[in-house]
Scaffold this motif. Structure first.
Motif, PDB file in Angstrom:
ATOM      1  N   ALA A  14       0.812  -1.342  -0.058  1.00  0.00           N
ATOM      2  CA  ALA A  14       0.024  -0.010  -0.115  1.00  0.00           C
ATOM      3  C   ALA A  14       0.850   1.219   0.010  1.00  0.00           C
ATOM      4  CB  ALA A  14      -0.943   0.039   1.285  1.00  0.00           C
ATOM      5  N   LYS A  15       1.820   1.227   0.910  1.00  0.00           N
ATOM      6  CA  LYS A  15       2.790   2.214   0.872  1.00  0.00           C
ATOM      7  C   LYS A  15       3.426   2.644  -0.538  1.00  0.00           C
ATOM      8  CE  LYS A  15       6.782   4.326   3.235  1.00  0.00           C
ATOM      9  NZ  LYS A  15       7.680   4.078   4.405  1.00  0.00           N
ATOM     10  N   GLY A  16       3.729   1.409  -1.314  1.00  0.00           N
ATOM     11  CA  GLY A  16       4.324   1.589  -2.485  1.00  0.00           C
ATOM     12  C   GLY A  16       3.467   2.274  -3.526  1.00  0.00           C
ATOM     13  N   GLN A  17       2.235   1.661  -3.506  1.00  0.00           N
ATOM     14  CA  GLN A  17       1.047   2.260  -4.531  1.00  0.00           C
ATOM     15  C   GLN A  17       0.994   3.738  -4.021  1.00  0.00           C
ATOM     16  OE1 GLN A  17      -1.936  -0.457  -3.560  1.00  0.00           O
ATOM     17  NE2 GLN A  17      -1.319  -1.852  -4.890  1.00  0.00           N
ATOM     18  N   ASP A  18       1.107   4.241  -2.807  1.00  0.00           N
ATOM     19  CA  ASP A  18       0.734   5.544  -2.628  1.00  0.00           C
ATOM     20  C   ASP A  18       1.881   6.401  -3.223  1.00  0.00           C
ATOM     21  OD1 ASP A  18      -1.741   5.025  -1.209  1.00  0.00           O
ATOM     22  OD2 ASP A  18      -0.665   5.308   0.771  1.00  0.00           O
ATOM     23  N   GLN A  19       3.404   5.920  -2.951  1.00  0.00           N
ATOM     24  CA  GLN A  19       4.393   6.619  -3.411  1.00  0.00           C
ATOM     25  C   GLN A  19       4.319   6.718  -5.130  1.00  0.00           C
ATOM     26  OE1 GLN A  19       7.513   4.667  -1.896  1.00  0.00           O
ATOM     27  NE2 GLN A  19       7.752   5.952   0.016  1.00  0.00           N
ATOM     28  N   ALA A  20       3.918   5.564  -5.636  1.00  0.00           N
ATOM     29  CA  ALA A  20       3.771   5.686  -7.069  1.00  0.00           C
ATOM     30  C   ALA A  20       2.453   6.694  -7.807  1.00  0.00           C
ATOM     31  CB  ALA A  20       3.322   4.199  -7.637  1.00  0.00           C
ATOM     32  N   ALA A  21       1.590   6.832  -6.810  1.00  0.00           N
ATOM     33  CA  ALA A  21       0.739   7.733  -7.178  1.00  0.00           C
ATOM     34  C   ALA A  21       1.229   9.229  -7.072  1.00  0.00           C
ATOM     35  CB  ALA A  21      -0.576   7.729  -6.263  1.00  0.00           C
ATOM     36  N   LEU A  22       2.280   9.460  -6.559  1.00  0.00           N
ATOM     37  CA  LEU A  22       2.733  10.802  -6.392  1.00  0.00           C
ATOM     38  C   LEU A  22       3.687  11.229  -7.615  1.00  0.00           C
ATOM     39  CD1 LEU A  22       4.200  10.760  -2.720  1.00  0.00           C
ATOM     40  CD2 LEU A  22       2.000  11.890  -3.289  1.00  0.00           C
ATOM     41  N   TYR A  23       3.931  10.129  -8.387  1.00  0.00           N
ATOM     42  CA  TYR A  23       4.743  10.471  -9.259  1.00  0.00           C
ATOM     43  C   TYR A  23       4.194  10.671 -10.663  1.00  0.00           C
ATOM     44  CZ  TYR A  23       8.343   9.803  -5.710  1.00  0.00           C
ATOM     45  OH  TYR A  23       8.996   9.979  -4.643  1.00  0.00           O
ATOM     46  N   ALA A  24       4.560  11.062 -11.898  1.00  0.00           N
ATOM     47  CA  ALA A  24       4.112  11.142 -13.085  1.00  0.00           C
ATOM     48  C   ALA A  24       4.718  10.019 -13.720  1.00  0.00           C
ATOM     49  CB  ALA A  24       4.316  12.431 -13.688  1.00  0.00           C
ATOM     50  N   THR A  25       3.754   9.539 -14.429  1.00  0.00           N
ATOM     51  CA  THR A  25       4.080   8.334 -15.542  1.00  0.00           C
ATOM     52  C   THR A  25       4.242   8.770 -16.693  1.00  0.00           C
ATOM     53  OG1 THR A  25       1.811   7.827 -15.738  1.00  0.00           O
ATOM     54  CG2 THR A  25       2.917   6.814 -14.056  1.00  0.00           C
ATOM     55  N   SER A  26       4.804   7.880 -17.694  1.00  0.00           N
ATOM     56  CA  SER A  26       5.038   8.298 -19.018  1.00  0.00           C
ATOM     57  C   SER A  26       3.634   8.356 -19.529  1.00  0.00           C
ATOM     58  CB  SER A  26       5.451   6.814 -19.790  1.00  0.00           C
ATOM     59  OG  SER A  26       6.648   6.486 -19.509  1.00  0.00           O
ATOM     60  N   SER A  27       2.436   7.898 -19.287  1.00  0.00           N
ATOM     61  CA  SER A  27       1.306   8.278 -20.081  1.00  0.00           C
ATOM     62  C   SER A  27       0.747   9.788 -19.258  1.00  0.00           C
ATOM     63  CB  SER A  27       0.239   7.117 -19.444  1.00  0.00           C
ATOM     64  OG  SER A  27       0.027   7.183 -18.379  1.00  0.00           O
ATOM     65  N   ASP A  28       1.238  10.080 -18.301  1.00  0.00           N
ATOM     66  CA  ASP A  28       1.010  11.693 -17.767  1.00  0.00           C
ATOM     67  C   ASP A  28       1.614  12.327 -18.722  1.00  0.00           C
ATOM     68  OD1 ASP A  28      -0.603  10.654 -15.586  1.00  0.00           O
ATOM     69  OD2 ASP A  28       1.078  10.400 -14.323  1.00  0.00           O
ATOM     70  N   PHE A  29       2.793  12.217 -18.997  1.00  0.00           N
ATOM     71  CA  PHE A  29       3.618  13.067 -19.736  1.00  0.00           C
ATOM     72  C   PHE A  29       2.902  13.059 -21.142  1.00  0.00           C
ATOM     73  CE2 PHE A  29       6.933  12.974 -16.758  1.00  0.00           C
ATOM     74  CZ  PHE A  29       7.013  14.129 -16.395  1.00  0.00           C
ATOM     75  N   CYS A  30       2.442  12.006 -21.790  1.00  0.00           N
ATOM     76  CA  CYS A  30       1.651  11.920 -22.873  1.00  0.00           C
ATOM     77  C   CYS A  30       0.606  12.908 -22.829  1.00  0.00           C
ATOM     78  CB  CYS A  30       1.624  10.724 -23.432  1.00  0.00           C
ATOM     79  SG  CYS A  30       3.256   9.599 -23.873  1.00  0.00           S
ATOM     80  N   GLN A  31      -0.222  12.852 -21.723  1.00  0.00           N
ATOM     81  CA  GLN A  31      -1.393  13.499 -21.664  1.00  0.00           C
ATOM     82  C   GLN A  31      -0.677  15.096 -21.836  1.00  0.00           C
ATOM     83  OE1 GLN A  31      -4.458  12.405 -22.077  1.00  0.00           O
ATOM     84  NE2 GLN A  31      -5.271  14.241 -21.721  1.00  0.00           N
ATOM     85  N   ILE A  32      -0.166  15.572 -20.834  1.00  0.00           N
ATOM     86  CA  ILE A  32       0.459  16.864 -20.641  1.00  0.00           C
ATOM     87  C   ILE A  32       0.788  17.213 -22.058  1.00  0.00           C
ATOM     88  CG2 ILE A  32       2.281  18.301 -20.005  1.00  0.00           C
ATOM     89  CD1 ILE A  32       2.309  16.757 -17.107  1.00  0.00           C
ATOM     90  N   PHE A  33       1.623  16.634 -22.819  1.00  0.00           N
ATOM     91  CA  PHE A  33       2.323  16.960 -24.284  1.00  0.00           C
ATOM     92  C   PHE A  33       0.995  16.849 -25.209  1.00  0.00           C
ATOM     93  CE2 PHE A  33       6.263  16.575 -22.815  1.00  0.00           C
ATOM     94  CZ  PHE A  33       7.111  17.493 -23.747  1.00  0.00           C
ATOM     95  N   LYS A  34       0.148  16.078 -24.946  1.00  0.00           N
ATOM     96  CA  LYS A  34      -1.225  16.468 -25.978  1.00  0.00           C
ATOM     97  C   LYS A  34      -2.150  17.831 -25.377  1.00  0.00           C
ATOM     98  CE  LYS A  34      -5.660  13.948 -27.063  1.00  0.00           C
ATOM     99  NZ  LYS A  34      -6.361  12.696 -26.723  1.00  0.00           N
ATOM    100  N   GLU A  35      -2.336  17.762 -24.199  1.00  0.00           N
ATOM    101  CA  GLU A  35      -3.196  19.085 -23.739  1.00  0.00           C
ATOM    102  C   GLU A  35      -2.479  20.284 -24.084  1.00  0.00           C
ATOM    103  OE1 GLU A  35      -3.868  18.132 -19.462  1.00  0.00           O
ATOM    104  OE2 GLU A  35      -5.404  16.503 -20.058  1.00  0.00           O
ATOM    105  N   ASP A  36      -1.122  20.313 -23.830  1.00  0.00           N
ATOM    106  CA  ASP A  36      -0.408  21.637 -23.974  1.00  0.00           C
ATOM    107  C   ASP A  36       0.368  21.655 -25.285  1.00  0.00           C
ATOM    108  OD1 ASP A  36      -1.433  21.859 -21.292  1.00  0.00           O
ATOM    109  OD2 ASP A  36       0.568  21.832 -20.245  1.00  0.00           O
TER     110      ASP A  36
END
Length: 194
Positions: A14-36
């Motif tokens: 659970a702690k590992g999953q919480d930490q993972a939720a704090l960091y941007a993923t490749s798909s997050d960056f793809c979304q940012i580059f699409k939106e911006d």
């Protein structure tokens, strides 16, 4: 004892999953580059002053961002812009000019397929700057990087950065013939970036 061990393992997962939720993923960056896309491409374009290099810079920025190691999600957009800037620096390699720089006359010609007429007129002054002056202006004034950040990224002295920024602002003031050039240029850039 087995139940206690499972509980401990569950807490670690659970702690590992919480930490993972704090960091941007490749798909997050793809979304940012699409939106911006518009503002990130514009940043690439005004830094490189070349549509082909701007495209290379944009794609390399996406690749670098997606491959980034543990960037906090709330910093992902600024990280993406920084990746664009770093790639533009690699492509253009802006250096402080000699004591007597030769003015260049780059205009928005040739950008018609990439930006509209209104945008061409607004960025023409920035595109007409020497590469180092253009980077100094965009990074320190329009992107609000500190002098220290700019000098580290551009591998220059603080004095050469300040001098280049001053020359850029003076040149744009001459082009626009307006006394409040910093705020006017910032307003134009910010409006186009959104």
């Amino acid at each position: 004892m087995t139940t206690e061990r499972r509980l401990t393992e569950t807490k670690h997962i659970a702690k590992g999953q919480d930490q993972a939720a704090l960091y941007a993923t490749s798909s997050d960056f793809c979304q940012i580059f699409k939106e911006d896309m518009k503002s990130l491409y514009l940043l690439s374009l005004v830094l490189t002053a070349d549509p082909e290099k701007a495209e290379q810079c944009f794609v390399a920025g996406l690749d670098d961002s997606a491959a980034a190691n543990q960037v906090f999600k709330e910093w992902a957009r600024s990280w993406a812009r920084r990746a664009i800037i770093k790639n533009a620096i690699r492509l253009i390699a802006p250096e402080p000019p000699d004591a007597n720089p030769v003015p260049i006359t780059t205009t928005a010609k040739g950008f018609s397929g990439h930006v509209g007429m209104e945008l061409q007129a607004q960025i023409s002054s920035i595109l007409g700057l020497q590469p180092f002056e253009r980077f100094a202006l965009i990074m320190s004034v329009l992107e609000s990087y500190s002098d220290r950040e700019c000098t580290l990224l551009l591998s220059c002295t603080r004095a050469s950065l300040i001098s280049a920024r001053s020359r850029a602002l003076q040149q744009i003031a001459r082009d626009d013939q307006q006394p409040s050039i910093k705020s006017k240029t910032e307003e134009k850039y910010l409006a186009l970036s959104n």
